[in-house]
Write an enzyme that holds these catalytic residues in place. Sequence first.
Site, mmCIF file in Angstrom:
data_model
loop_
_atom_site.group_PDB
_atom_site.id
_atom_site.type_symbol
_atom_site.label_atom_id
_atom_site.label_comp_id
_atom_site.label_asym_id
_atom_site.label_seq_id
_atom_site.Cartn_x
_atom_site.Cartn_y
_atom_site.Cartn_z
ATOM 1 N N SER A 52 16.381 23.961 32.433
ATOM 2 C CA SER A 52 15.034 24.507 32.241
ATOM 3 C C SER A 52 15.122 26.099 32.672
ATOM 4 C CB SER A 52 14.055 23.804 32.973
ATOM 5 O OG SER A 52 14.472 23.539 34.382
ATOM 6 N N GLU A 98 -2.521 30.137 36.462
ATOM 7 C CA GLU A 98 -2.322 30.083 37.830
ATOM 8 C C GLU A 98 -0.766 29.960 37.837
ATOM 9 O OE1 GLU A 98 -2.272 27.958 35.563
ATOM 10 O OE2 GLU A 98 -0.639 26.644 35.587
ATOM 11 N N LYS A 138 9.668 28.312 30.625
ATOM 12 C CA LYS A 138 8.198 28.733 30.642
ATOM 13 C C LYS A 138 7.813 29.677 29.581
ATOM 14 C CE LYS A 138 7.014 26.721 34.647
ATOM 15 N NZ LYS A 138 7.970 26.578 35.431
HETATM 16 C C1 LIG Z 1 8.262 25.294 36.570
HETATM 17 C C2 LIG Z 1 9.663 24.929 36.271
HETATM 18 C C3 LIG Z 1 10.120 23.672 36.365
HETATM 19 C C4 LIG Z 1 8.977 22.479 36.176
HETATM 20 O O1 LIG Z 1 7.751 22.660 35.404
HETATM 21 P P1 LIG Z 1 7.752 21.574 34.151
HETATM 22 O O2 LIG Z 1 6.441 21.827 33.729
HETATM 23 O O3 LIG Z 1 7.811 20.069 34.844
HETATM 24 O O4 LIG Z 1 8.878 22.095 33.253
HETATM 25 C C5 LIG Z 1 11.435 23.324 35.995
HETATM 26 N N1 LIG Z 1 12.290 24.028 35.806
HETATM 27 C C6 LIG Z 1 11.758 25.579 36.129
HETATM 28 C C7 LIG Z 1 13.182 26.498 35.889
HETATM 29 C C8 LIG Z 1 10.684 25.943 36.143
HETATM 30 O O5 LIG Z 1 10.378 27.170 36.457
#
Ligand SMILES: *Cc1c(COP(=O)(O)O)cnc(C)c1O
Length: 421
Positions: free
Chosen positions: A378, A110, A88
């Site tokens: 992610s 948000e 993020k």
């Molecule tokens: C917020 C988040 C997501 C999902 O958001 P995307 O916009 O689909 O990437 C996935 N993994 C993590 C670790 C997150 O914090």
Amino acid sequence: MTHSDNGFFENFGGKYVAEVLRRPLDELEAAFNEAMNDQTFLQELEIIRRDYIGRETPLYYAQNASKILGGAQIYIKLEGLANTGAHKINNAMGQCLLAKRMGKKRIIAETGAGQHGLATAAACAKLGLDCTIYMGEIDVRRQQPNVAAMELYGAKVQPVTSGSRTLKDAVNEAMRDWAANPDTTHYVLGSALGPAPFPDIVREFQSVIGREVKKQALERGIKIGAMVACVGGGSNSIGFFEPFINEKSPRLIGAEAGGIGPEIGENASRMTGNASREGIMQGYKSRFLLDEDGQALPTRSISAGLDYCGIGPQLAALGQTGRIEFTSILDKEALLALQFFAKNEGILFALESAHAGAAAIKIAKEIPEDKAIIINMSGRGDKDVFITSPIFRHEKWLEFLHAETARLEGGKDIHEAEVMK
Ligand SMILES: *Cc1c(COP(=O)(O)O)cnc(C)c1O
């Protein structure tokens, strides 16, 4: 289809907003296009990526997992090693730097679980911007660790008391604030959705992930058979996939939240689920989980980041053309994948990312040994300890919470509290 055509990806996307938001969106688009052609801006962003975010993130060969699963070689893109613990920050930092270039002094965002709020608050602390995070009152209550971190970064967390008091309402509140204060304020939207130009902006700032993967794979002679990412709003997946979209291979696979089952209210499967419909919500046209009257349906997932009724328009379009395959992963499959990679690789996935891990485990054997599956991790899993511990070690965790409560009620921290006054 790597960029929108005037805000649209096939029939999805667009800019379905109230008149007052048109000017700020148009200004944002113009400023973004300028910044992307300004070497000074790009160099500053590059240095921040290197020294503050910690890029490039490693492409890790999961040798033990590969051996156990058989079939494809498993690689993990460790986005979770980025500062603040997830992808993020790539978007939050890009947009905050852009806002600063535009002369804005104040940032709003948000947040649902708090991950995007956390990244935005950190970016604002670094860049010296005033920061307000809108967060549903219910989310504020259940995500206290992230609220505490945002406050440490100096952000104001504003609880939203309208509607269901969760993410959807926080987005509405942020839009309202932006419409009232467009000259001083930039709204940092947290995923690759919302009205144009946000899907293009967020993809661009996240595509650093995919560009690094492409370069790392080329340098090391890795032949990629498939790439797998989890899909909430879609920012980590579209950024990871971006440099490969216009090529025929590799397979690109998006893992949605299957929750506890296929019934309405049990999952957040916007592409593969029973209640998946086209619709227009929160400024854009895409696929949503909607009832027959077009109202958003309740969703469910163990991972807060995937628990949303909409999906980015570009992903919806690429799902329609078939370039991206979608699969749905149950909560329990994600939990098993989380344990698998922790135990066999010493890598702790965020619950969201564990959905991608689970999808990779499922297809490993379909892909030959001389090819790789790359999983986008992610985020890392430290943030989920309040969710995973009550599941994996219920009794011990309860004991811990009781002991902590007793310690705090016994006033043991009063000395520190006094010192801070
Ligand atoms: C917020 C988040 C997501 C999902 O958001 P995307 O916009 O689909 O990437 C996935 N993994 C993590 C670790 C997150 O914090």
